[in-house]
Design an enzyme around this catalytic site. Structure first.
Site, PDB file in Angstrom:
ATOM      1  N   HIS B 121     -11.048  78.354 -50.859  1.00  0.00           N
ATOM      2  CA  HIS B 121     -11.244  79.808 -50.924  1.00  0.00           C
ATOM      3  C   HIS B 121     -11.186  80.346 -49.494  1.00  0.00           C
ATOM      4  O   HIS B 121     -11.575  79.651 -48.558  1.00  0.00           O
ATOM      5  CB  HIS B 121     -12.628  80.056 -51.539  1.00  0.00           C
ATOM      6  CG  HIS B 121     -12.938  81.486 -51.840  1.00  0.00           C
ATOM      7  ND1 HIS B 121     -13.298  82.380 -50.872  1.00  0.00           N
ATOM      8  CD2 HIS B 121     -12.954  82.164 -53.012  1.00  0.00           C
ATOM      9  CE1 HIS B 121     -13.523  83.559 -51.436  1.00  0.00           C
ATOM     10  NE2 HIS B 121     -13.322  83.449 -52.742  1.00  0.00           N
ATOM     11  N   ASP B 198     -18.605  73.704 -50.018  1.00  0.00           N
ATOM     12  CA  ASP B 198     -18.676  75.011 -50.676  1.00  0.00           C
ATOM     13  C   ASP B 198     -18.873  74.727 -52.165  1.00  0.00           C
ATOM     14  O   ASP B 198     -17.931  74.308 -52.847  1.00  0.00           O
ATOM     15  CB  ASP B 198     -17.366  75.764 -50.387  1.00  0.00           C
ATOM     16  CG  ASP B 198     -17.129  76.929 -51.349  1.00  0.00           C
ATOM     17  OD1 ASP B 198     -18.015  77.229 -52.167  1.00  0.00           O
ATOM     18  OD2 ASP B 198     -16.044  77.527 -51.262  1.00  0.00           O
ATOM     19  N   GLN B 201     -18.377  77.183 -56.931  1.00  0.00           N
ATOM     20  CA  GLN B 201     -17.863  77.019 -58.296  1.00  0.00           C
ATOM     21  C   GLN B 201     -18.441  75.790 -58.989  1.00  0.00           C
ATOM     22  O   GLN B 201     -18.166  75.559 -60.169  1.00  0.00           O
ATOM     23  CB  GLN B 201     -16.332  76.922 -58.276  1.00  0.00           C
ATOM     24  CG  GLN B 201     -15.633  78.155 -57.722  1.00  0.00           C
ATOM     25  CD  GLN B 201     -15.827  79.393 -58.590  1.00  0.00           C
ATOM     26  OE1 GLN B 201     -16.101  79.295 -59.790  1.00  0.00           O
ATOM     27  NE2 GLN B 201     -15.702  80.563 -57.986  1.00  0.00           N
ATOM     28  N   LYS B 224     -22.950  83.841 -59.185  1.00  0.00           N
ATOM     29  CA  LYS B 224     -22.022  83.156 -60.095  1.00  0.00           C
ATOM     30  C   LYS B 224     -22.776  82.255 -61.077  1.00  0.00           C
ATOM     31  O   LYS B 224     -22.176  81.651 -61.949  1.00  0.00           O
ATOM     32  CB  LYS B 224     -21.029  82.304 -59.291  1.00  0.00           C
ATOM     33  CG  LYS B 224     -20.074  83.129 -58.428  1.00  0.00           C
ATOM     34  CD  LYS B 224     -19.064  82.221 -57.774  1.00  0.00           C
ATOM     35  CE  LYS B 224     -18.391  82.843 -56.567  1.00  0.00           C
ATOM     36  NZ  LYS B 224     -17.423  83.883 -56.883  1.00  0.00           N
ATOM     37  N   CYS B 373      -8.354  84.770 -53.839  1.00  0.00           N
ATOM     38  CA  CYS B 373      -8.771  84.451 -52.456  1.00  0.00           C
ATOM     39  C   CYS B 373      -8.336  83.049 -52.047  1.00  0.00           C
ATOM     40  O   CYS B 373      -9.065  82.344 -51.346  1.00  0.00           O
ATOM     41  CB  CYS B 373     -10.279  84.615 -52.270  1.00  0.00           C
ATOM     42  SG  CYS B 373     -10.853  86.273 -52.551  1.00  0.00           S
TER      43      CYS B 373
END
Lengths: 128, 416
Positions: B121, B198, B201, B224, B373
């Protein structure tokens, strides 16, 4: 939104291609989806006014961006630079026959071509 | 196994009609909806306990401080981290930037290498581009294969003692690939590189255990995973904070121990050192409530539910001739689980992604379209734009059926 007219316009766009002798060529990209429109414009002077005497464009993108650029190109050929500079999002919405303002998410699609044309005019005035 | 139809009832917004059709929300990778429990927790905090934290001796300030501290403990526990390792930020992007400023700017120099991948991302990519620019370090980018998996051999070949930082996503927001974090941590150990993950997700779908993951930094967005916007999580290995390898990057009230005209010393409590200014307590309260909500369902079940939806979506999309699915569709080895969670992105051949999403919207279905993104990934794979369906606990098999049905409208409108 996807009227038959709009879809037809995007499938068979007007003024698609390149000019052999453009005054200026610019491209504009929609960073949210990778759509790109390249515009060749030919500017001529008439009665102390600068006119967009011809325009051709190429690009790939969604039905909205392609139909919008096609209809815009038909509207502005022969118009003065100052008239073209006054065009806004709402004008594009009326060219497309949209009954409601376009959604926030599609503004960039709708205005990509107009941004390219206005950019070419700015570039031209900087060169002169 | 929980019943997602029942779960749906916990989310007030899911009763909404869009264009006269029941809302089918499949844009959870961008942001998830909030259960009533999260909304209630925020209202309760503002209604009954609100005041600034750590700043007064009065009753309300004390209550508010208690709520803040308790929320942080719940959040840290949820991710298998110590409370002192938790720095509350706004979102994943701010967490990653915090690492660049608080760690990168003090520990990188010209000649060092930052290793990342092309599937990241922008928040986990541009941040390192900028850090490389400001420190003189070099950013090296590992490619992905046609199935959207990292080229591990290439990554290994790029490893050297010059590599000081490896930054990658746990789960791709486009291909859904679950990256082999354990293997990459092992690789990083050989060259003593720090690892940034990261997990934006991953956190909504997989049980995260920061302690056992071995990673040095982890970034998560609360919004999220059913929490409110404004509550993000940065986890930093305690040792890096204790040894001051990671330093504060925001300064001011709340993060200090002692201030004189000549200098300031920082708060003795490690994570407080990184909380400059009044924090967003209400969002932390909301995220803590989201963690509790997910814990009640059970993250193992949350994961299984997601895997069922991914598998069903892949199966159904395979029946639509115009669709090309992006990312892994088969496991690496026949006896393994598919290394994919959270989302299924695809291209509808002959129709632009935005136009597909617009037609789906007219049927009440919310999906994401564009480059999500991840321009470097889209460029590398030659995709102009893609459509992404992404899941949460409230999504059902019926939601997918409605979507597949709606794709026939796309075919009809655009006459492909």
């Amino acid at each position: 939104m996807y009227t038959e007219d709009l879809l037809e316009e995007s499938r068979s766009p007007a003024n698609y291609g390149h000019l052999s002798n453009p005054t200026v060529t610019v491209s504009e990209k929609n960073s949210s989806c990778g759509d790109e429109i390249v515009v060749d414009v030919l500017i001529k002077e008439k009665n102390n006014q600068q006119l967009l005497s011809d325009l051709k464009w190429q690009g790939s993108g969604c039905a909205i961006s392609q139909a919008s650029m096609s209809l815009l190109s038909q509207h502005i050929i022969g118009k003065s630079i100052s008239e073209i500079n006054q065009l806004q999002q709402s004008d594009l919405e009326s060219f497309l026959g949209l009954e409601q303002p376009i959604s926030y998410g599609r503004i960039k699609c709708l205005t990509l071509g107009l941004q390219a044309v206005k950019k070419s005019i700015t570039l031209l005035s900087e060169v002169q | 196994m929980f019943d997602p139809q029942e779960i749906k009832r916990d989310f007030p917004i899911l009763t909404k009609q869009v264009h006269g059709k029941p809302l089918i929300y499949l844009d959870n990778g961008a942001s998830s909806q909030k259960p009533q429990a999260v909304l209630d927790a925020i209202v309760e905090y503002y209604t009954r306990h609100y005041a600034n934290v750590h700043r007064g001796v009065h009753q309300l300030s004390d209550e508010s401080t208690g709520v803040w501290e308790n929320s942080k403990k719940i959040i840290a526990d949820f991710f298998g981290a110590q409370t002192e390792e938790l720095i509350m930020v706004r979102n994943t992007t701010e967490a990653l930037n915090g690492i660049a400023y608080g760690w990168g700017s003090h520990n990188l120099k010209a000649g060092d290498v930052i290793l990342t991948t092309v599937m990241e991302h922008h928040s986990n990519f541009v941040t390192w581009q900028e850090l490389a620019k400001s420190t003189g370090a070099e950013l090296k980018v590992v490619a992905v294969d046609a199935q959207g998996r990292i080229d591990l051999k290439k990554m290994e070949s790029l490893l050297s003692t010059k590599v000081k930082l490896i930054a990658l996503g746990f789960v791709s927001n486009v291909t859904g690939t679950v990256n082999p974090i354990k293997k990459i941590v092992e690789m990083s150990r050989k060259v003593h590189a720090r690892v940034v993950v990261d997990a934006a997700q991953a956190a909504p779908h997989l049980k995260i255990n920061f302690a056992s993951s071995g990673v040095d930094f982890m970034a998560i967005s609360g919004h999220k995973m059913l929490g409110p916007m404004g509550a993000g999580v940065l986890l930093v290995k305690k040792q890096l904070l204790e040894l001051e390898e990671m330093k504060p990057w925001l300064f001011g009230g709340g993060m200090i121990n002692d201030v004189t005209i000549a200098k300031a010393t920082y708060h003795q409590t490690l994570s407080e050192r990184f909380t400059a200014g009044t924090p967003d307590v209400a969002s932390a309260v909301g995220l803590a409530a989201a963690c509790q909500y997910l814990s009640r369902i059970g993250m193992d079940e949350v994961e299984q539910h997601d895997r069922n939806l991914v598998a069903y979506t892949l199966e159904q999309l395979a029946t639509v001739p115009e669709v090309s699915v992006i990312g892994p569709t088969l496991p690496l080895q026949p006896n393994q689980e598919l290394d994919r969670v959270g989302s299924v992105a695809f291209i509808y051949n002959g129709v632009h992604a935005h136009d597909v999403a617009q037609v789906l919207d007219s049927e009440g279905i919310a999906v994401r379209s564009g480059h999500h993104c991840t321009q470097p990934l889209h460029d590398a794979c030659g995709w102009q734009a893609t459509i992404r369906i992404s899941f949460q606990v409230y999504n059902t098999i019926q939601d997918i059926d409605v979507l597949i049905n709606a794709l026939s409208k796309v075919k009809k409108v655009f006459n492909v």
